[in-house]
Motif scaffolding. Structure first.
Motif, PDB file in Angstrom:
ATOM      1  N   LEU A 188       0.842  -1.189   0.000  1.00 45.70           N
ATOM      2  CA  LEU A 188       0.000   0.000   0.000  1.00 45.70           C
ATOM      3  C   LEU A 188       0.881   1.244   0.000  1.00 45.70           C
ATOM      4  N   ASP A 189       0.706   2.062  -1.019  1.00 46.17           N
ATOM      5  CA  ASP A 189       1.405   3.334  -1.148  1.00 46.17           C
ATOM      6  C   ASP A 189       0.510   4.227  -2.006  1.00 46.17           C
ATOM      7  N   HIS A 190       0.946   5.450  -2.253  1.00 51.10           N
ATOM      8  CA  HIS A 190       0.179   6.388  -3.084  1.00 51.10           C
ATOM      9  C   HIS A 190      -1.241   6.530  -2.520  1.00 51.10           C
ATOM     10  N   HIS A 191      -1.270   6.986  -1.279  1.00 53.19           N
ATOM     11  CA  HIS A 191      -2.508   6.985  -0.502  1.00 53.19           C
ATOM     12  C   HIS A 191      -3.553   7.947  -1.053  1.00 53.19           C
ATOM     13  N   ALA A 192      -3.133   8.911  -1.866  1.00 57.12           N
ATOM     14  CA  ALA A 192      -4.103   9.820  -2.480  1.00 57.12           C
ATOM     15  C   ALA A 192      -4.914   9.116  -3.563  1.00 57.12           C
ATOM     16  N   ASN A 193      -4.411   7.990  -4.076  1.00 58.56           N
ATOM     17  CA  ASN A 193      -5.085   7.288  -5.175  1.00 58.56           C
ATOM     18  C   ASN A 193      -5.626   5.913  -4.793  1.00 58.56           C
ATOM     19  N   TYR A 194      -5.123   5.327  -3.704  1.00 62.16           N
ATOM     20  CA  TYR A 194      -5.569   4.003  -3.276  1.00 62.16           C
ATOM     21  C   TYR A 194      -5.999   4.059  -1.818  1.00 62.16           C
ATOM     22  N   ALA A 195      -7.204   3.581  -1.550  1.00 62.12           N
ATOM     23  CA  ALA A 195      -7.737   3.650  -0.185  1.00 62.12           C
ATOM     24  C   ALA A 195      -7.480   2.380   0.615  1.00 62.12           C
ATOM     25  N   SER A 196      -7.123   1.281  -0.060  1.00 53.39           N
ATOM     26  CA  SER A 196      -6.969   0.011   0.652  1.00 53.39           C
ATOM     27  C   SER A 196      -6.095  -0.943  -0.153  1.00 53.39           C
ATOM     28  N   MET A 197      -5.668  -2.019   0.500  1.00 56.70           N
ATOM     29  CA  MET A 197      -4.912  -3.057  -0.197  1.00 56.70           C
ATOM     30  C   MET A 197      -5.772  -3.739  -1.254  1.00 56.70           C
ATOM     31  N   ARG A 370       1.856  10.519   2.310  1.00 56.90           N
ATOM     32  CA  ARG A 370       2.659   9.350   2.662  1.00 56.90           C
ATOM     33  C   ARG A 370       3.137   9.445   4.114  1.00 56.90           C
ATOM     34  N   THR A 371       3.536  10.645   4.521  1.00 53.20           N
ATOM     35  CA  THR A 371       3.995  10.831   5.901  1.00 53.20           C
ATOM     36  C   THR A 371       2.851  10.603   6.884  1.00 53.20           C
ATOM     37  N   GLN A 372       1.653  11.043   6.532  1.00 54.40           N
ATOM     38  CA  GLN A 372       0.488  10.829   7.385  1.00 54.40           C
ATOM     39  C   GLN A 372       0.231   9.340   7.621  1.00 54.40           C
ATOM     40  N   GLU A 373       0.361   8.546   6.575  1.00 54.46           N
ATOM     41  CA  GLU A 373       0.056   7.122   6.665  1.00 54.46           C
ATOM     42  C   GLU A 373       1.223   6.284   7.178  1.00 54.46           C
ATOM     43  N   LEU A 374       2.457   6.707   6.853  1.00 51.70           N
ATOM     44  CA  LEU A 374       3.611   5.836   7.103  1.00 51.70           C
ATOM     45  C   LEU A 374       4.728   6.495   7.912  1.00 51.70           C
ATOM     46  N   GLY A 375       4.435   7.654   8.502  1.00 56.72           N
ATOM     47  CA  GLY A 375       5.472   8.373   9.247  1.00 56.72           C
ATOM     48  C   GLY A 375       6.066   7.554  10.382  1.00 56.72           C
ATOM     49  N   LYS A 376       5.239   6.817  11.095  1.00 58.94           N
ATOM     50  CA  LYS A 376       5.729   5.992  12.207  1.00 58.94           C
ATOM     51  C   LYS A 376       6.717   4.953  11.697  1.00 58.94           C
ATOM     52  N   GLU A 377       6.374   4.270  10.598  1.00 57.64           N
ATOM     53  CA  GLU A 377       7.253   3.245  10.022  1.00 57.64           C
ATOM     54  C   GLU A 377       8.546   3.854   9.477  1.00 57.64           C
ATOM     55  N   MET A 378       8.475   5.074   8.944  1.00 54.45           N
ATOM     56  CA  MET A 378       9.692   5.752   8.483  1.00 54.45           C
ATOM     57  C   MET A 378      10.639   5.997   9.652  1.00 54.45           C
TER      58      MET A 378
END
Length: 464
Positions: A188-197, A370-378
């Motif tokens: 899952l990436d490109h969160h502006a275009n994909y809402a889910s796996m 991307r930072t909103q969704e994956l900042g913790k993992e970064m």
């Protein structure tokens, strides 16, 4: 063979012609005889390379840059509707063509290989382009990064193979009809275009469904998302699926990967025989990319031992663990990694290469979404470094999101035990790094934005 110009592509105008994807298409069209023009926000070595190919490149965006006789206007998903050149094209009735449609038209009549996946596309596409060129097959190719010089992201070859990086970010890879496709991973990436796996899987299933009848899908046997995609595709009897990786179930199985500093050696079991070849870039993930390239070439009918030897000629692509130089005993390396999986892979590769020396990272987050969704993992990925400097978010095409800042990353990094410094002033970073670095250290500039510009500046400061 030399295909003719696609319809509406004899006098194309590219908005954002200096971009990695756009410039490659423009270069190929110029080589085919098109009168190429375009504009970009700023001048660059890429723009100059296009001019050397005969293209007209304007700096800045203005209505007057669009010629009245333009046959089409080519745009990417990053171009906004209020762009003056795009607005002028619509007003004048000039056809507007998406970058992916332009690229798809260049492949007509050829044997396309399309390389897809959340990570590793540019490297794998580059490996194939170099290997096929080394074997004298003269492929055409379009890559999302430069091999060794500005403008080397694309080539119009006289052979019948076209190797293309297939971008899933905006679903544009649905436009291609490859003979061979590679799927390196599915995340899952490109969160502006994909809402889910589920949306991601559906998109990759559509891409796989575009493979021509009798064609081949090369897909990872190790990465969980790719394994799930393979499971979903098993009922497509017309599609030949070849898996690769370290899993014992892989059709092309990696027997051993041996790190050798900033290079590695990989041994694969293919058709019951062991085959060993060199990979001139560090890291397990790059070795696996090379195996994917090997499997794709074999699917086209190229002898495996020839491909293996030719893959050893690949020496890297800009921004993919690219050595920028050394000063005061400190090596500075540049990485395009911006997703946590990519960051972890590159940091692990550099951690191994550093040995007993320290690994210092300058990281610039890319995109607010991307930072909103994956900042913790970064932030957790940065714990693999001995110390890190984290810059402000590089916005690229996005507007700010309230409350989303680099603090999401630095807080997570500190919670994971990382030594991390937040630095908002990009021009202050060389001095900060010079105060941290000691002889023998590796410094890694990391991110998909303009953090790459800091490498030479850090080297210059270390040299003083």
């Amino acid at each position: 063979m030399t295909p003719g110009l696609p319809p509406a592509m004899d006098r194309p105008h590219f908005i954002g012609i200096g971009g990695a994807g756009m410039s490659g298409i423009a270069k190929i069209l110029a080589r085919r005889g098109a009168a190429v023009a375009g504009s970009d926000a700023r001048d660059s070595a890429t723009a100059e390379a296009l001019r050397a190919q005969g293209a007209t490149v304007h700096i800045g965006h203005a209505t007057g840059h669009l010629a009245d006789d333009a046959s089409s206007v080519v745009v990417s998903s990053a171009i906004r509707e209020d762009n003056p050149e795009l607005a002028a094209a619509r007003e004048r009735g000039i056809p507007v063509v998406h970058r992916s449609d332009a690229l798809a038209s260049l492949m007509d009549g050829l044997r396309p290989i399309a390389v897809a996946g959340t990570h590793g596309k540019t490297t794998t596409t580059s490996m194939l382009a170099v290997a096929l060129s080394t074997l004298g097959l003269e492929p055409s190719y379009a890559i999302g990064g430069d091999l060794d010089a500005p403008g080397s992201n694309a080539e119009h070859g006289t052979g019948d193979i076209f190797v293309a990086e297939a971008d899933e970010s905006d679903r544009s890879f649905h436009k291609y009809a490859p003979e061979v496709a590679i799927v390196l991973n599915v995340e899952l990436d490109h969160h502006a275009n994909y809402a889910s796996m589920d949306e991601i899987y559906e998109s990759f299933e559509t891409f796989a469904g575009r493979i021509v009848p009798g064609g081949t899908l090369i897909v990872s046997a190790d990465q969980s998302g790719a394994v799930e995609l393979t499971r979903r595709l098993r009922d497509q009897s017309s599609l030949k699926v070849v898996t690769y990786g370290e899993s014992e179930s892989a059709d092309v199985r990696v027997h051993k990967i041996t790190p050798r500093g900033l290079t590695s050696e990989v041994t694969v079991l293919l058709d019951g025989k062991l085959l060993t070849f060199a990979v001139s870039v560090p890291g397990r993930h790059y070795a696996l990319n090379a195996v994917a390239a090997l499997a794709a070439g074999v699917a086209l009918g190229i002898p495996a031992h020839n491909l293996a030897s030719a893959l050893g000629k690949y020496t890297g692509v800009k921004r993919r663990l690219q050595l920028k130089g050394e000063a005061a005993g400190v090596q500075v390396i540049d990485s395009y990694a911006h997703h946590p999986t990519e960051m972890t892979a590159d940091l692990e590769a550099m951690r191994a290469a550093a040995g007993d020396s320290r690994l210092l990272v300058v990281f610039q987050p890319h995109l607010f979404s991307r930072t909103q969704e994956l900042g913790k993992e970064m932030g957790e990925a940065l714990a693999l470094a001995d110390a890190s400097v984290v810059l402000d978010i590089y916005p690229a095409r996005e507007d700010p999101i309230p409350g989303i800042t680099s603090a999401l990353i630095t807080d997570a990094a500190r919670a994971a035990g990382a030594d991390v410094v937040a630095e908002s002033a990009k021009d202050a970073v060389p001095e900060v790094v010079a105060g941290m670095a000691k002889p023998g250290d590796l410094v890694l500039t990391m991110g998909a934005g303009d953090v790459t510009d800091l490498g030479p500046e850090i080297l210059a400061r270390l040299s003083r």
